[in-house]
Design a protein around this motif. Structure first.
Motif, PDB file in Angstrom:
ATOM      1  N   ASP A   1       0.299  -1.371   0.622  1.00 42.20           N
ATOM      2  CA  ASP A   1      -0.226   0.116  -0.412  1.00 42.20           C
ATOM      3  C   ASP A   1       1.074   1.515   0.181  1.00 42.20           C
ATOM      4  O   ASP A   1       2.177   1.361   0.092  1.00 42.20           O
ATOM      5  N   LEU A   2       0.143   2.491  -0.578  1.00 42.89           N
ATOM      6  CA  LEU A   2       1.351   3.560  -0.625  1.00 42.89           C
ATOM      7  C   LEU A   2       0.460   4.063   0.605  1.00 42.89           C
ATOM      8  O   LEU A   2      -0.508   4.617   0.591  1.00 42.89           O
ATOM      9  N   LEU A   3       1.374   4.868   1.908  1.00 37.39           N
ATOM     10  CA  LEU A   3       0.605   5.462   2.533  1.00 37.39           C
ATOM     11  C   LEU A   3       1.269   7.187   3.165  1.00 37.39           C
ATOM     12  O   LEU A   3       2.238   7.548   2.463  1.00 37.39           O
ATOM     13  N   LEU A   4       0.232   8.054   2.687  1.00 37.71           N
ATOM     14  CA  LEU A   4       0.051   8.746   2.112  1.00 37.71           C
ATOM     15  C   LEU A   4      -0.468  10.043   3.584  1.00 37.71           C
ATOM     16  O   LEU A   4      -1.418   9.884   4.227  1.00 37.71           O
ATOM     17  N   ALA A   5       0.568  11.311   3.615  1.00 39.06           N
ATOM     18  CA  ALA A   5       0.339  12.397   4.580  1.00 39.06           C
ATOM     19  C   ALA A   5      -0.670  13.346   4.328  1.00 39.06           C
ATOM     20  O   ALA A   5      -0.335  13.265   3.258  1.00 39.06           O
ATOM     21  N   GLU A   6      -1.362  14.367   5.084  1.00 33.80           N
ATOM     22  CA  GLU A   6      -2.101  15.230   4.799  1.00 33.80           C
ATOM     23  C   GLU A   6      -2.503  16.046   5.581  1.00 33.80           C
ATOM     24  O   GLU A   6      -2.429  15.605   6.918  1.00 33.80           O
ATOM     25  N   PRO A   7      -2.788  16.557   5.301  1.00 33.61           N
ATOM     26  CA  PRO A   7      -3.451  17.634   6.442  1.00 33.61           C
ATOM     27  C   PRO A   7      -4.758  17.024   8.121  1.00 33.61           C
ATOM     28  O   PRO A   7      -5.347  16.761   7.106  1.00 33.61           O
ATOM     29  N   GLY A   8      -4.037  16.853   8.953  1.00 35.94           N
ATOM     30  CA  GLY A   8      -5.416  16.315   9.808  1.00 35.94           C
ATOM     31  C   GLY A   8      -5.017  15.306   9.952  1.00 35.94           C
ATOM     32  O   GLY A   8      -5.135  13.785  10.678  1.00 35.94           O
ATOM     33  N   GLY A   9      -4.304  14.091   8.904  1.00 30.74           N
ATOM     34  CA  GLY A   9      -4.066  12.912   8.995  1.00 30.74           C
ATOM     35  C   GLY A   9      -3.051  11.669   7.973  1.00 30.74           C
ATOM     36  O   GLY A   9      -2.407  12.453   7.152  1.00 30.74           O
ATOM     37  N   PHE A  10      -4.087  11.096   7.539  1.00 30.35           N
ATOM     38  CA  PHE A  10      -3.507   9.941   5.892  1.00 30.35           C
ATOM     39  C   PHE A  10      -4.143   9.198   5.241  1.00 30.35           C
ATOM     40  O   PHE A  10      -5.578   9.244   5.535  1.00 30.35           O
ATOM     41  N   GLU A  11      -3.598   8.979   4.443  1.00 24.84           N
ATOM     42  CA  GLU A  11      -4.905   8.005   3.474  1.00 24.84           C
ATOM     43  C   GLU A  11      -3.415   7.146   2.647  1.00 24.84           C
ATOM     44  O   GLU A  11      -2.875   6.943   3.273  1.00 24.84           O
ATOM     45  N   ARG A  12      -4.169   5.931   2.291  1.00 21.51           N
ATOM     46  CA  ARG A  12      -4.147   4.997   2.068  1.00 21.51           C
ATOM     47  C   ARG A  12      -4.835   4.718   0.967  1.00 21.51           C
ATOM     48  O   ARG A  12      -5.348   3.867   0.251  1.00 21.51           O
ATOM     49  N   TRP A  13      -3.408   4.113  -0.415  1.00 23.25           N
ATOM     50  CA  TRP A  13      -3.366   4.002  -1.750  1.00 23.25           C
ATOM     51  C   TRP A  13      -3.231   2.500  -1.706  1.00 23.25           C
ATOM     52  O   TRP A  13      -1.938   1.842  -1.570  1.00 23.25           O
ATOM     53  N   THR A  14      -3.972   1.224  -1.698  1.00 30.39           N
ATOM     54  CA  THR A  14      -4.043  -0.187  -2.237  1.00 30.39           C
ATOM     55  C   THR A  14      -3.292   0.172  -3.712  1.00 30.39           C
ATOM     56  O   THR A  14      -3.767  -0.146  -4.338  1.00 30.39           O
ATOM     57  N   LEU A  15      -2.016  -0.768  -3.588  1.00 36.85           N
ATOM     58  CA  LEU A  15      -0.706  -0.668  -4.790  1.00 36.85           C
ATOM     59  C   LEU A  15      -1.248  -2.590  -5.015  1.00 36.85           C
ATOM     60  O   LEU A  15      -0.326  -3.230  -5.238  1.00 36.85           O
ATOM     61  N   SER A  16      -2.479  -2.051  -6.117  1.00 40.13           N
ATOM     62  CA  SER A  16      -2.780  -3.732  -6.731  1.00 40.13           C
ATOM     63  C   SER A  16      -2.790  -4.049  -7.835  1.00 40.13           C
ATOM     64  O   SER A  16      -2.997  -3.226  -8.973  1.00 40.13           O
ATOM     65  N   PRO A  17      -1.962  -4.381  -8.698  1.00 33.37           N
ATOM     66  CA  PRO A  17      -1.355  -4.927  -9.587  1.00 33.37           C
ATOM     67  C   PRO A  17      -2.907  -4.946 -10.478  1.00 33.37           C
ATOM     68  O   PRO A  17      -3.839  -4.859 -10.955  1.00 33.37           O
ATOM     69  N   GLY A  18      -2.958  -3.791 -12.104  1.00 33.83           N
ATOM     70  CA  GLY A  18      -3.946  -3.466 -12.513  1.00 33.83           C
ATOM     71  C   GLY A  18      -4.317  -2.194 -12.300  1.00 33.83           C
ATOM     72  O   GLY A  18      -5.313  -2.115 -13.209  1.00 33.83           O
ATOM     73  N   ARG A  19      -4.285  -1.416 -11.665  1.00 37.99           N
ATOM     74  CA  ARG A  19      -4.956  -0.862 -10.763  1.00 37.99           C
ATOM     75  C   ARG A  19      -4.578   0.179 -11.421  1.00 37.99           C
ATOM     76  O   ARG A  19      -2.874   1.110 -11.235  1.00 37.99           O
ATOM     77  N   SER A  20      -5.457   1.317 -11.613  1.00 31.96           N
ATOM     78  CA  SER A  20      -5.267   2.799 -12.318  1.00 31.96           C
ATOM     79  C   SER A  20      -4.768   3.553 -12.075  1.00 31.96           C
ATOM     80  O   SER A  20      -5.733   4.280 -11.153  1.00 31.96           O
ATOM     81  N   PHE A  21      -3.573   4.406 -11.897  1.00 27.04           N
ATOM     82  CA  PHE A  21      -3.302   5.880 -11.563  1.00 27.04           C
ATOM     83  C   PHE A  21      -3.137   6.518 -12.111  1.00 27.04           C
ATOM     84  O   PHE A  21      -2.740   6.965 -13.728  1.00 27.04           O
ATOM     85  N   ASN A  22      -2.900   8.197 -11.667  1.00 32.78           N
ATOM     86  CA  ASN A  22      -3.341   9.170 -12.434  1.00 32.78           C
ATOM     87  C   ASN A  22      -2.426  10.416 -11.951  1.00 32.78           C
ATOM     88  O   ASN A  22      -3.653  10.798 -10.794  1.00 32.78           O
ATOM     89  N   PHE A  23      -1.288  10.473 -11.553  1.00 33.08           N
ATOM     90  CA  PHE A  23      -0.770  11.529 -10.313  1.00 33.08           C
ATOM     91  C   PHE A  23       0.518  11.784 -10.750  1.00 33.08           C
ATOM     92  O   PHE A  23       1.138  11.568 -11.655  1.00 33.08           O
ATOM     93  N   GLU A  24       1.173  13.042 -10.558  1.00 35.56           N
ATOM     94  CA  GLU A  24       2.019  13.711 -10.147  1.00 35.56           C
ATOM     95  C   GLU A  24       3.246  14.019  -9.267  1.00 35.56           C
ATOM     96  O   GLU A  24       2.684  14.405  -8.135  1.00 35.56           O
ATOM     97  N   LEU A  25       4.617  12.673  -9.134  1.00 37.09           N
ATOM     98  CA  LEU A  25       5.726  13.581  -8.337  1.00 37.09           C
ATOM     99  C   LEU A  25       5.833  14.316  -7.784  1.00 37.09           C
ATOM    100  O   LEU A  25       6.740  14.335  -9.586  1.00 37.09           O
ATOM    101  N   SER A  26       6.036  15.817  -6.771  1.00 35.41           N
ATOM    102  CA  SER A  26       6.531  17.064  -7.425  1.00 35.41           C
ATOM    103  C   SER A  26       7.458  16.958  -6.870  1.00 35.41           C
ATOM    104  O   SER A  26       8.514  15.631  -5.804  1.00 35.41           O
TER     105      SER A  26
END
Length: 248
Positions: A19-44
């Motif tokens: 899973d990808l654990l992400l920090a954000e204002p006030g908490g955290f979010e977790r993205w499941t890194l499942s094979p075949g899952r589609s993503f569209n984001f930019e890492l800066s």
């Protein structure tokens, strides 16, 4: 806006998954890194504080989700993190439990490392190892670190740059050679066979657009079959500003 905390690995009935654990204002979010899952984001290159660990197995968000110039924590959160002294190698550090010393082959590079005995093979998978071997186990933390330092002084690396972790190793000869040179024994493990992902491909990038289906996860690196993106802790993930090939 979110910042990368880490790629977190866990065992399942059909193999290790991430899973990808992400920090954000006030908490955290977790993205499941499942094979075949589609993503569209930019890492800066922008960085935001990822918070701190007040105790083992817990994480608290940064109170202000502070912008930082380097690393993954602001000075306030780093000062509260129970692992900070261990990471710095502070002489006052004293961790309870049993520890192991291991060798890991990542691509054609071999490193020596220390982890809690209970964390093998998870630690190997987190580092993106292709092959690994536990050479000492059941040690006190300080004794394990002394053995690691001794092997490091004899030429074994303690860290391997993300850019040197691909392509995956074709065989285990570098690890076998290192074990022979240092007269070490242990049962070698093919780490890639422990996960659910296919072999990582492509040139590693530390920033940019990640678009399409997820094919591979190797340690802290994700791939879509065309590129491999190193998810460095602290870096900001945001909606794409770049335009991918699918946009034309």
């Amino acid at each position: 806006m979110q910042s990368v905390v880490k790629v977190a690995w866990h065992s399942s009935s059909d193999g290790w998954k991430a899973d990808l654990l992400l920090a954000e204002p006030g908490g955290f979010e977790r993205w499941t890194l499942s094979p075949g899952r589609s993503f569209n984001f930019e890492l800066s290159d922008e960085r935001r504080c990822t918070g701190y660990a007040p105790s083992s197995g817990e994480r608290t968000p940064c109170p202000e989700f502070r912008k930082i110039s380097s690393g993954s924590q602001c000075s306030e959160c780093r000062g509260k993190d129970i692992y900070s002294d261990y990471v710095r190698g502070d002489e006052q550090t004293d961790l309870d439990g049993d520890f192991s010393v291991y060798l890991a082959q990542i691509s054609d590079n071999v490193k020596v490392g220390v982890t809690r005995s209970e964390n093998i093979p998870k630690r190997w998978i987190e580092q993106g190892a292709d092959y690994a071997v536990e050479i000492l186990s059941g040690l006190q933390a300080r004794v394990a670190l002394e053995n690691e330092s001794n092997l490091s002084s004899k030429g074994l690396a303690e860290r391997i740059r993300k850019e040197d972790k691909l392509p995956s190793a074709e065989d285990s000869r570098p690890l076998e050679k290192a074990m022979g040179q240092h007269d070490l024994d242990g049962d070698m493990v093919d780490v890639n066979e422990l996960t659910v992902y296919e072999e990582a491909k492509g040139e590693i990038s530390r920033k940019g657009l990640f678009q399409g289906e997820l094919k591979s996860v190797k340690g802290q690196i994700i791939g879509n079959g065309r590129m491999a993106l190193a998810l460095t802790s602290g870096k900001v993930v945001k909606n794409p500003e770049q335009r991918g090939l699918n946009s034309f």
